[in-house]
Design a protein around this motif. Structure first.
Motif, PDB file in Angstrom:
ATOM      1  N   ARG A 202       0.855  -1.175   0.000  1.00  0.00           N
ATOM      2  CA  ARG A 202       0.000   0.000   0.000  1.00  0.00           C
ATOM      3  C   ARG A 202       0.896   1.231   0.000  1.00  0.00           C
ATOM      4  O   ARG A 202       1.853   1.331   0.747  1.00  0.00           O
ATOM      5  CB  ARG A 202      -0.898   0.001   1.218  1.00  0.00           C
ATOM      6  N   GLY A 203       0.553   2.158  -0.879  1.00  0.00           N
ATOM      7  CA  GLY A 203       1.304   3.403  -0.970  1.00  0.00           C
ATOM      8  C   GLY A 203       0.359   4.591  -0.936  1.00  0.00           C
ATOM      9  O   GLY A 203      -0.841   4.443  -0.674  1.00  0.00           O
ATOM     10  N   CYS A 204       0.867   5.755  -1.236  1.00  0.00           N
ATOM     11  CA  CYS A 204       0.045   6.966  -1.172  1.00  0.00           C
ATOM     12  C   CYS A 204      -1.054   6.973  -2.235  1.00  0.00           C
ATOM     13  O   CYS A 204      -2.039   7.688  -2.096  1.00  0.00           O
ATOM     14  CB  CYS A 204       0.920   8.204  -1.280  1.00  0.00           C
TER      15      CYS A 204
ATOM     16  N   ARG B 191      -3.467   0.565  -3.198  1.00  0.00           N
ATOM     17  CA  ARG B 191      -2.852  -0.762  -3.170  1.00  0.00           C
ATOM     18  C   ARG B 191      -2.238  -1.116  -4.522  1.00  0.00           C
ATOM     19  O   ARG B 191      -2.774  -0.751  -5.558  1.00  0.00           O
ATOM     20  CB  ARG B 191      -3.918  -1.799  -2.832  1.00  0.00           C
TER      21      ARG B 191
END
Length: 100
Positions: A41-43, A46
């Motif tokens: 998960r990033g900014c 997913r």
């Protein structure tokens, strides 16, 4: 009449190449790298990370993006290790674990 030929991007073939391709658009390479897929998960939400434990060229660990869909996208990736030539790469396939 001569048959008109379109650029790969005009026919969707470019998408086939980026998404793993099909037999008519991408010749299957002989180099296959088995990888594990992990959800991350990033900014921006997913996405999938594909991890190759042993690169077929340099024997090191590499990570590639696997898309942001429900399932990871495998297919052809360029080898970014060392002084590899521009055309060198491998096909990513999921690791199959044998049941005991």
């Amino acid at each position: 009449m001569s048959e008109k030929r379109n650029a790969p991007g005009a026919t969707g073939a470019l998408g086939d190449q980026l998404d793993g391709g099909s037999a008519p658009t991408v010749a299957r390479a002989s180099v296959i790298a088995h990888c594990r897929a992990y959800a991350a998960r990033g900014c921006f939400g997913r996405y999938w990370v594909l991890v190759i434990d042993t690169c077929p060229y340099c024997r090191r660990t590499h990570r590639h993006g696997g898309g942001d869909q429900l399932h990871p996208t495998y297919g052809h990736r360029a080898a970014h290790c060392g002084s590899t030539s521009g055309g060198r790469g491998y096909w990513l396939e999921p690791t199959t674990e044998e049941a005991a």
